[in-house]
Scaffold this active site. Structure first.
Site, PDB file in Angstrom:
ATOM      1  N   LYS B 184       0.846  -1.196   0.000  1.00 19.87           N
ATOM      2  CA  LYS B 184       0.000   0.000   0.000  1.00 19.87           C
ATOM      3  C   LYS B 184       0.878   1.242   0.000  1.00 19.87           C
ATOM      4  O   LYS B 184       1.588   1.513   0.970  1.00 19.87           O
ATOM      5  CB  LYS B 184      -0.903   0.048   1.237  1.00 19.87           C
ATOM      6  N   GLU B 258      10.481   0.640  10.161  1.00 19.85           N
ATOM      7  CA  GLU B 258      11.476   1.693   9.962  1.00 19.85           C
ATOM      8  C   GLU B 258      10.740   2.996  10.235  1.00 19.85           C
ATOM      9  O   GLU B 258       9.899   3.407   9.442  1.00 19.85           O
ATOM     10  CB  GLU B 258      12.046   1.615   8.536  1.00 19.85           C
ATOM     11  N   CYS B 292      13.401  10.476   7.271  1.00 16.46           N
ATOM     12  CA  CYS B 292      13.411   9.963   8.648  1.00 16.46           C
ATOM     13  C   CYS B 292      14.792  10.050   9.262  1.00 16.46           C
ATOM     14  O   CYS B 292      14.936  10.198  10.465  1.00 16.46           O
ATOM     15  CB  CYS B 292      12.892   8.533   8.677  1.00 16.46           C
ATOM     16  N   GLU B 389      10.101  14.898  15.992  1.00  9.78           N
ATOM     17  CA  GLU B 389      10.455  14.863  14.582  1.00  9.78           C
ATOM     18  C   GLU B 389       9.574  15.859  13.826  1.00  9.78           C
ATOM     19  O   GLU B 389       8.347  15.763  13.862  1.00  9.78           O
ATOM     20  CB  GLU B 389      10.231  13.451  14.032  1.00  9.78           C
TER      21      GLU B 389
END
Lengths: 313, 478
Positions: B184, B258, B292, B389
């Site tokens: 997806k 991840e 990331c 983040e």
């Protein structure tokens, strides 16, 4: 004692238990002092000194801060509390930089030393009901894992041939603090088989001993305490894992969980709790503890670090 | 200021044909969703609607998993590794042949500069397939036993920051190891995955080996909790990662995650300043900071802090922000309105909490989602912009005095994905790299990727590795 005799389990037993190599532990004074009530009544008129079975935290043997005990084979065994568990995690975290920073050679020698100390306690393990072949296998497993300390990085890591002018190297590093639920189906070999692979690579552990086998676990902790294992590298709590494990699984300073000793429903609940801080989880699986363990338990608690550096003149 | 003005140099979009709508790629064909709706995908640089894609519902995910299961049992599982390898090599070649088309489509759908999609993303995608193709018939030599087995059906959910590259990181090792996949893509960037589906057809990959189901969070949730998948692989936020870890608890599904990061980029006082500045800029402004492993926390040793920050500001003033299709563009569009809102909110929090904000004086296009490259100085460890983040072009600068303090600050985060070290002293690089709790450490470089190089995090940045021999483990029953 000669180094050579150490290679022979029988010889080692004879050498270290200087008094006798008799299998009749009841006649052996050493066995009596190891606290078995039955043993103390079977020999001379001297009253034996019993052993108090306590927790093993930060290299010391405290009682549970809760003051609670439970009875196993007529012994009052410490029943660890949530506070004991938190103390154990603190001790494990504190020990992590030193232990993970030790050389692989050093860690290998320390784990080998555990095997030496376990060898010296063969009779006590047997007197606690551990079958002879299980004691053998447990000691041999410690020796096997000891040898992995300075080889695993070469097997799992190495240079990667990236498409550019860079040096690129991957190496395994310990995950951190590992919570371990010791197997319920193998008092000594199972315990050794979950503790040794976690610590030999540099992790520190908080072990919840199997509820039914605290005597063997504490006796193993006594071997650890005399093996040059730095305090806090292995912390061992006796009691009811079903009570303490949820706190271990949700503890924010624990990096991974080995659920070897968890029953199905508990294992699922613990895995859900572990997700909150994304702990690495090794799920329980039916195990023949005598079989070749392979690398699964070594790799489960290793991270891969990859370092890049440009090449240039 | 500038000695020479840049003339616009837009890449032509005529190389790409975007259909008005796309179905789901299930069992080798594009099919209409049974019970789902549609999602509009937008060019974030212009807010132009590019296309409508299907939103897969439960029945569609069921069909896709069933197709993958059948392909695993009947075709892909029994196929000799050498044959699987040739399909993957074929896909790698098709990606190279259609590289420009993929790059332009990626830039249109994602907003990243064409020079990045053209020179970084797409070449790495082809390289990944080429690399893992070669493993397909060598698995017995990979260190996982003589005949490691595939897991079965892999459910894969990927993010919007590197849509095609994350697809490659997921699909290439999965197929090489002998699994079939249901993937997806992110709801804001589905188009290159659908073009990849077309490439699978062109490669004559057997039907059902790769299935692409477009959709949003609900589709992903249903996919990862589907009882007939054996493996779940996810790249995305730590929050969703936790949700997935809970969803697979108590099952036998293998999971790799991840997740997020808050990487420290540590500059010591002996670092080559101009190289470090290039590395810092690449570390945080590459791909608009939607990375990331972005070097979002700059840790500078005090004696050089002023000099470095001045040089950094000068360099940031030269960054060209604008049309992602322009070959001169350095910083493209923010991927979505939602992401722009998050970056805006966190940056406002930075200023409110007392950090000093600076941004270059550059013009932004009037349409689309844009955010100026932004620098915060005077940041302390407790500030949200040092902890959370941001996933945008925002750099937080902290200072340190000793290497021990740098290591302490670098590791003071629940994340542990990547880190950077800048110093001329080799022994310091090695000592500091040893102590950083991060899966990738770039020394005197940053944001380098390669299919042979394992990538993945420590701590709450996830678990498992993608890339290299290590990346196979996630898709083998070991």
């Amino acid at each position: 004692m000669s180094e050579l005799t150490g290679q022979n389990p029988d010889a080692a037993t004879r050498g270290q238990n200087r008094a006798s190599r008799s299998e009749l532990t009841g006649q052996n004074p050493d066995a009596a002092t190891r606290g078995q009530n039955r043993a103390s009544r079977s020999g001379s008129s001297r009253l034996a000194v019993r052993k108090t079975y306590k927790l093993f935290i930060g290299g010391a043997f405290p009682r549970s801060e809760s003051g609670r005990t439970y009875v196993v084979n007529d012994n009052n065994v410490a029943l660890a509390s949530r506070k004991d568990l938190r103390d154990a995690v603190v001790a494990a975290r504190k020990a992590f930089p030193g232990w993970s920073g030790a050389t692989a050679y050093n860690r290998g020698q320390v784990v080998y030393r555990i095997a030496e100390m376990a060898e010296a306690r063969r009779k006590e393990f047997k007197s606690l009901g551990v079958p002879s072949d299980e004691v053998d296998a447990a000691i041999d497993r410690l020796v096997w894992y000891a040898g992995w300390s300075d080889k695993i990085a070469q097997v799992l890591g190495g240079a990667n041939p990236v498409a550019g002018p860079y040096l690129n190297i991957s190496s395994p590093e310990p995950t951190g603090v590992v919570g371990v639920l010791a197997p319920a189906d193998s008092a000594l070999l199972g315990l050794v088989s979950v503790v040794a692979p976690a610590i030999v690579t540099g992790n520190t552990v908080v072990v919840l001993a199997a509820e039914a086998h605290p005597l063997v676990a504490v006796t193993f902790a006594e071997a650890l305490a005399t093996s040059d294992v730095p305090g806090g590298v292995v912390n061992l709590l006796t009691g009811r894992p079903a009570e303490t494990a949820p706190w271990l699984a949700s503890h924010a300073d624990v990096n991974a969980l080995d659920l070897a000793g968890a029953a199905t429903d508990l294992a699922r609940d613990l895995e859900i709790a572990a997700a909150g801080t994304l702990k690495r989880v090794l799920r329980p699986a039916p195990a023949d503890w005598h079989a070749d363990p392979g690398l699964t338990r070594l790799t489960a608690f290793l991270e891969t670090k990859t370092v890049w550096h440009p090449k240039g003149v | 200021m500038a000695a020479f003005e840049y003339a616009p140099a837009p890449e032509s979009r005529s190389v790409v044909e975007i259909k008005p709508s796309y179905g789901l790629f299930i069992d080798g064909d594009f099919t209409s969703p049974r019970d789902g709706g549609v999602i509009k995908t937008v060019n974030p640089a212009t807010e132009e609607i590019l296309s409508e894609v299907a939103e897969a519902g439960e029945a569609d995910v069921d069909r896709a998993v069933a197709a993958a299961r059948a392909a695993f049992a009947n075709v892909w599982g029994p196929m000799p590794g050498a044959e699987r390898a040739k399909y993957l090599f074929r896909i790698a070649r098709l990606i190279q042949e259609r590289a420009r088309e993929l790059a332009v489509l990626e830039t249109l759908d994602n907003g990243k500069p064409i020079k990045e999609s053209r020179d970084v993303d797409v070449p790495l995608v082809a390289a990944h397939f080429f690399y893992y193709a070669g493993w397909a018939d060598k698995l017995g030599h990979a260190g996982f036993g003589p005949a490691p087995r595939a897991l079965g059906v892999a459910a894969q959910v990927i993010p919007w920051n590197f849509p095609l590259l994350m697809l490659a990181w997921k699909i290439a090792p999965a197929l090489a190891a002998g699994n079939t996949v249901v993937l997806k893509p992110a709801e804001t960037t589905p188009l290159t995955a659908l073009l990849f589906a077309e490439i699978c057809r062109q490669a004559e990959l057997p039907a059902g080996v790769v299935n692409i189901v477009t959709g949003a969070g609900a589709t992903g949730r249903y996919l990862v909790s589907h009882p007939d998948v054996n493996k779940v692989a996810f790249t995305g936020s730590t929050g969703v990662g936790r949700e997935i870890a809970r969803a697979v608890a108590g099952t036998s599904k293998k999971l790799t995650l991840e997740l997020g990061g808050k990487a420290a980029n540590i500059v010591f006082d002996d670092a080559p300043i101009s190289q470090a500045v290039e590395g810092i800029v690449n570390g945080i402004f590459f791909n608009q900071g939607h990375v990331c492993c972005a070097g979002s926390r700059l840790l500078v040793q005090e004696p050089i802090a002023d000099e470095l920050i001045d040089a950094l500001k000068r360099r940031m003033s030269q960054l060209r922000v604008g049309d992602p299709l322009d070959k001169n563009t350095d910083v493209g569009a923010i991927n979505s309105a939602a992401q722009l809102a998050r970056i805006t909110e966190l940056s406002a929090a930075g200023a409110e909490e007392g950090a000093e904000r600076w941004e270059p004086d550059c013009e932004l296009p009037s349409q689309g989602y844009w955010f100026r490259p932004t620098l915060f100085t005077g940041v302390s460890q407790s500030h949200r912009i040092a902890q959370e983040e941001i996933f945008g072009p925002v750099l937080s600068v902290l200072t340190f005095r000793t290497p021990a303090e740098a290591i302490e600050k670098a590791n003071n985060t629940p994340y542990g994905l990547s880190a950077g070290i800048w110093t001329e002293k080799g022994s310091r690089i090695l000592a500091v790299a040893d102590k950083l709790r991060a899966g990738v450490v770039w020394a005197n470089t940053f944001n380098k990727f390669d299919p042979t190089s394992p990538f993945g995090g420590y701590k709450e940045s996830g678990y498992g590795r993608e890339g290299g021999r290590h990346g196979l483990e996630a898709y083998l029953d070991v």
